[in-house]
Design an enzyme around this catalytic site. Structure first.
Site: not given
Length: 262
Positions: A102, A167
């Site tokens: 994560n 990103y």
């Protein structure tokens, strides 16, 4: 922004040993709570937020006093530090049943390609993608049959994100990586999946959800609200549970309907 203390549990996780990266806040911390409420033992990995990670461990202990909960710091983009983290998990758990990749970053400031510097690109890829490679590799060395790996992607991986191409590229690569590793590890009965959140009310995204920008984001979400961290943690824990034993190589979209690509 405040994080809810609610942590509904899921069946089939009691006694499982799970390592969660980026577990000190946001989605990771909500996942820690959900796992603990389900009876799992949880290792909380963090980069710099030690105090928050320790509080996450305290929350886990309050939800599952009999579990083995701990935290450790590591720069997961460094494979050597990542290996040390998993060696800590070996010592604490004596085995591993699940891994949640994560840890990641997102910059609120726009970066058009003409002004996106090489060092910014490199940092994003190392933090968001190299860390996933390193963690998944270490997990694959340890997991046995019925092991679970869940990676956290993003809607940006599917629709792109203008002025945040580094990103979007890092998250798109996670999707491809997930499908590849699921195919590799399937014969060993290890499931590998990803969860792709849309907008989530966390510290990382809070600056982008203020004022006009926040109202504009809401217009793109058919359910009419931004997700809470718990809204993402539940699907992550589902994929770690026995209920998802025949699901692998999937990208589970949790975005309130903002990207309909399933």
């Amino acid at each position: 922004m405040t994080e809810s203390s609610k942590a509904p549990g899921l069946p089939g996780l009691a006694g499982k040993r799970v390592l969660v990266t980026g577990g000190s806040r946001g989605i990771g911390r909500a996942t820690v709570r959900c796992l603990a409420a389900s009876g799992a033992s949880v290792g909380v990995a963090y980069h710099r937020a030690e105090a928050e990670a320790r509080r996450a461990v305290e929350e886990a202990r309050s939800l599952a006093p009999d579990g083995r909960h701990w935290c450790a710091g590591a720069d997961l983009a460094d494979p050597a530090e990542c290996r040390t983290l998993f060696e800590r998990a070996d010592a604490e758990f004596g085995g591993l049943d699940g891994f949640v990749g994560n840890a990641g970053i997102w910059n609120v400031d726009a970066r058009p390609i003409e002004s996106l510097e090489a060092d910014e690109w490199r940092r994003m890829i190392e933090t968001n993608l190299t860390s996933i490679y390193a963690g998944t590799r270490e997990a694959a060395l340890r997991l046995r049959a019925n092991g679970r790996i869940v990676l956290v992607s993003s809607t940006a991986s599917q629709r792109g994100e203008a002025e945040h191409s580094h990103y979007a590229a890092s998250k798109g690569a996670i999707n491809a990586f997930c499908k590849s590793i699921a195919t590799e590890l399937g014969p060993r009965s290890i499931n590998v999946n990803a969860v792709a959140p849309g907008w989530v009310d966390t510290d990382m995204s809070a600056p982008a959800l203020q004022g006009d920008a926040g109202r504009a984001a809401l217009t793109l979400i058919p359910l009419g609200r931004v997700a809470t961290a718990e809204d993402i943690a539940g699907p992550i824990c589902f994929l770690l549970s026995d209920a998802a034993r025949h699901i692998t190589g999937e990208i589970l979209n949790v975005n309130g309907g903002s990207v309909l690509c399933g």
